[in-house]
Design a protein around this motif. Structure first.
Motif, short mmCIF file in Angstrom:
data_model
loop_
_atom_site.label_atom_id
_atom_site.label_comp_id
_atom_site.label_asym_id
_atom_site.label_seq_id
_atom_site.Cartn_x
_atom_site.Cartn_y
_atom_site.Cartn_z
N THR A 136 46.70 41.30 35.09
CA THR A 136 45.29 41.24 35.47
C THR A 136 44.52 40.52 34.37
O THR A 136 44.45 41.02 33.24
CB THR A 136 44.71 42.65 35.68
OG1 THR A 136 45.39 43.27 36.76
CG2 THR A 136 43.23 42.58 36.02
N PRO A 137 43.95 39.34 34.64
CA PRO A 137 43.34 38.55 33.56
C PRO A 137 42.16 39.22 32.89
O PRO A 137 41.82 38.86 31.76
CB PRO A 137 42.93 37.25 34.27
CG PRO A 137 42.91 37.57 35.73
CD PRO A 137 43.94 38.64 35.93
N TYR A 138 41.52 40.18 33.55
CA TYR A 138 40.39 40.86 32.92
C TYR A 138 40.79 41.61 31.66
O TYR A 138 39.95 41.88 30.80
CB TYR A 138 39.71 41.80 33.93
CG TYR A 138 38.85 41.08 34.93
CD1 TYR A 138 37.48 40.93 34.72
CD2 TYR A 138 39.40 40.50 36.06
CE1 TYR A 138 36.69 40.25 35.64
CE2 TYR A 138 38.62 39.81 36.97
CZ TYR A 138 37.27 39.68 36.76
OH TYR A 138 36.49 38.99 37.65
N LYS A 139 42.07 41.95 31.53
CA LYS A 139 42.53 42.62 30.32
C LYS A 139 42.46 41.71 29.10
O LYS A 139 42.50 42.18 27.97
CB LYS A 139 43.97 43.10 30.50
CG LYS A 139 44.16 44.18 31.55
CD LYS A 139 43.46 45.47 31.16
CE LYS A 139 44.15 46.18 30.02
NZ LYS A 139 43.47 47.46 29.67
N LEU A 140 42.36 40.39 29.31
CA LEU A 140 42.38 39.45 28.20
C LEU A 140 41.06 39.44 27.41
O LEU A 140 41.00 38.84 26.33
CB LEU A 140 42.69 38.04 28.70
CG LEU A 140 44.08 37.86 29.32
CD1 LEU A 140 44.25 36.45 29.86
CD2 LEU A 140 45.17 38.17 28.30
N PHE A 141 40.01 40.07 27.93
CA PHE A 141 38.79 40.15 27.13
C PHE A 141 38.26 41.58 27.04
O PHE A 141 37.07 41.81 26.85
CB PHE A 141 37.71 39.17 27.63
CG PHE A 141 37.29 39.37 29.07
CD1 PHE A 141 36.25 40.23 29.39
CD2 PHE A 141 37.92 38.69 30.09
CE1 PHE A 141 35.85 40.40 30.70
CE2 PHE A 141 37.52 38.84 31.40
CZ PHE A 141 36.49 39.71 31.71
N ASP A 142 39.16 42.56 27.13
CA ASP A 142 38.77 43.93 26.83
C ASP A 142 38.26 44.01 25.38
O ASP A 142 38.85 43.42 24.48
CB ASP A 142 39.96 44.88 26.98
CG ASP A 142 40.18 45.31 28.41
OD1 ASP A 142 39.27 45.11 29.23
OD2 ASP A 142 41.26 45.85 28.70
N ARG A 143 37.21 44.76 25.17
CA ARG A 143 36.72 44.97 23.80
C ARG A 143 36.38 46.43 23.61
O ARG A 143 36.03 47.13 24.57
CB ARG A 143 35.52 44.09 23.48
CG ARG A 143 34.30 44.29 24.36
CD ARG A 143 33.22 43.26 24.06
NE ARG A 143 32.50 43.57 22.83
CZ ARG A 143 31.70 42.69 22.22
NH1 ARG A 143 31.56 41.46 22.69
NH2 ARG A 143 31.05 43.03 21.12
N ALA A 187 40.95 34.68 39.63
CA ALA A 187 41.53 34.17 38.39
C ALA A 187 43.03 34.43 38.36
O ALA A 187 43.49 35.54 38.65
CB ALA A 187 40.85 34.81 37.19
N ASP A 188 43.78 33.42 38.01
CA ASP A 188 45.24 33.53 37.90
C ASP A 188 45.61 33.96 36.49
O ASP A 188 45.11 33.38 35.51
CB ASP A 188 45.86 32.18 38.24
CG ASP A 188 47.36 32.17 38.03
OD1 ASP A 188 48.07 32.81 38.82
OD2 ASP A 188 47.81 31.54 37.06
N PHE A 189 46.50 34.97 36.36
CA PHE A 189 46.83 35.48 35.03
C PHE A 189 47.49 34.41 34.18
O PHE A 189 47.17 34.26 32.99
CB PHE A 189 47.75 36.70 35.13
CG PHE A 189 48.07 37.31 33.80
CD1 PHE A 189 47.23 38.23 33.22
CD2 PHE A 189 49.21 36.94 33.09
CE1 PHE A 189 47.50 38.78 31.98
CE2 PHE A 189 49.50 37.48 31.85
CZ PHE A 189 48.64 38.41 31.30
N ALA A 190 48.42 33.66 34.76
CA ALA A 190 49.12 32.64 33.97
C ALA A 190 48.15 31.59 33.44
O ALA A 190 48.24 31.19 32.27
CB ALA A 190 50.21 31.98 34.82
#
Length: 498
Positions: A393-400, A452-455
């Motif tokens: 899940t791409p939303y994990k890439l900007f967890d803060r 949004a695509d995770f890759a």
């Protein structure tokens, strides 16, 4: 006259484009990802059940579960209850990170029913009761800790025009304006009625999970967590269990009466490395299997609790399908800073993740990608752990990380001068402008796409991190990272909750 319990809608999105909690989850996640997300408010449901068992009529307005897309919609729902049931005498609100929404609703309740008493509960309220009662005259009481017994006794006092001075677990303003609080009650969990299930049909219809709780509190003291901070107020009683038999009784009831085939165990921590907790998890599996219950379930566990593959295989036979694990970060130094030493400096969580995945149990990661002093190497290592779980899940890439008011992390950031705003959520800024740029650009890339695509998001993320590394090399900065291990386990067929 009525008693109301209210949960604000928990809106997401920027001002002018706000969306309901349910819409936000469905936009970010696929049905196979959010189906195990429990969104019932078991705290309010348990308080309502206990009050009703004492003959008190209680209505619940849960803007989050009802899919409200504005606080005005929640306010209309409150007014609808008042028209049907009569002028409210006591209104209880709950809050985690919705204090602005709550304040708006509280002010309207106060302006409309000036003789109603208004109470606020949950961890945020408990940890910040002094500030709340000194700063918000519209709030009369803060419920300290657990609310079933305290709120019911408060309701009985308010409805019968009796003093509230001796009601346990209530903070209030004294006559001289100071804030005073009565000692909290410690509830025997097996003596409470099961939570009221008013919301469950809506939850299931929307495709989310029904839930049960089996424990309260936590054994640990992670700096960013309000549960641990509140647990310190309860001392030796900070972590308690329901009996295995009572828990399975409730699951059997939900399976029979609501057709539940999956249940989320919503404990802050169901499984730790403590031998007693490992043994209890085994007895839970034994009981589910003994009754022949055909139901799947998930729970939360620490990394250091998922090493006994024999136990996990037994739980898998009983129906375990997902485990939420707070991995947090790929930096051992940062784990120490969070007081979360679930691995040693030479251990790699990815190996345990791979072993659990091979059992057919999905590991759903809790990760904290960004914090004020994050460095490029840590971002890469945290991404590696995220990918080891098969989570896509791409939303994990900007967890803060969130500095919730009253937590140790909040006080730490305040003492270090990292907070740009301290209320109601501690807002902080990055130590490096390059970190701020990476965060902002990755967030814009992911949120700017309908699907949004995770890759693609991962490639964009790594490109931005590489640019940061080139512009600002670490040059031996003291961030020790977990060792690189194989992350070749096949991605699970479904992902999980955020």
């Amino acid at each position: 006259m009525t008693v109301l319990l209210v949960n604000p809608p928990s809106l997401s999105g920027p001002p002018g484009a706000r969306e309901s909690f349910i819409s936000g989850q469905k936009r970010r996640l696929t049905p196979q990802q959010y189906y195990s997300l429990p969104i019932e408010h078991l705290g309010l449901a348990s308080i309502a059940a206990h009050a009703r068992s004492r003959g008190i009529e209680v209505d619940v307005v849960n803007g989050m579960v009802e899919g409200h897309s504005s606080v005005a919609e929640t306010w209309r729902a409150i007014q609808d209850v008042a028209r049907r049931r009569g002028r409210p005498r006591l209104i209880g609100f709950t809050n985690i990170d919705t204090f602005d929404e709550l304040s708006w609703l509280v002010e309207r309740c106060r302006a409309t029913w000036d003789d109603a008493r208004i109470a606020l509960g949950h961890n945020f309220a408990t940890l910040n009761h002094q500030r709340i009662l000194r700063g918000w005259d519209a709030i009369d009481y803060v419920m300290m800790g657990e609310g079933e017994v305290s709120f019911t006794l408060l309701a009985e006092a308010v409805l019968n025009d009796r003093p509230v001075d001796e009601v346990p677990g209530v903070a209030r303003r004294a006559d001289d304006g100071s804030v005073t609080a009565t000692p909290q009650t410690v509830v025997n969990l097996d003596e409470l009625p099961w939570p009221a299930r008013d919301e469950l049909p809506t939850v299931l219809r929307e495709g989310f999970a029904g839930a049960v709780y089996t424990t309260r509190g936590c054994l640990y003291r992670c700096t960013f967590c309000g549960t641990g901070a509140v647990g310190d107020l309860l001392g030796r009683d900070r972590y308690r269990f329901r009996s295995v038999e009572a828990v399975v009784d409730e699951i059997e009831y939900l399976h029979r009466d609501f057709g539940l085939d999956f249940v989320a165990i919503s404990d802050d921590l169901f499984l730790a490395k403590h031998p007693g907790m490992q043994e209890r998890a085994g007895r839970f599996a034994d009981e589910v299997l003994r009754r022949g219950l055909e139901i799947s379930f998930m729970f939360d566990a620490r990394v250091d609790a998922i090493g006994d593959l024999k136990l996990l295989a037994h739980l898998r036979r009983a129906g375990l399908r997902r485990i939420f694990v707070g991995l947090e970060t790929g930096s051992y130094e940062q784990l120490v800073a969070y007081r979360k030493r679930h691995v040693t400096a030479d251990q790699d969580p990815a190996a345990r993740i791979n072993a659990v995945n091979e059992l057919g149990v999905e590991v759903i990661p809790g990760t904290i990608m960004f914090h004020p002093t994050v460095r490029p190497a840590e971002l890469r290592q945290t991404l590696r752990l995220l990918k080891a779980t098969g989570y896509r899940t791409p939303y994990k890439l900007f967890d803060r990380i969130t500095a919730y008011a009253g937590t140790p992390l909040y006080h730490e950031y305040g003492a270090k001068g990292l907070l740009t705003n301290d209320w109601p959520i501690g807002e902080w800024e990055f130590a490096s402008p390059h970190a701020e740029r990476v965060f902002a650009e990755v967030k814009a890339f992911v949120t700017g796409q309908d699907e949004a695509d995770f890759a693609a998001a991962e490639r964009f993320f790594l490109e931005r991190v590489a640019e940061w590394e080139a512009a600002e090399p670490d040059r031996g900065l003291a961030h020790q990272h977990l060792p690189v291990a194989s992350t070749t386990a096949a991605a699970p067929t479904t992902a999980g909750q955020p």
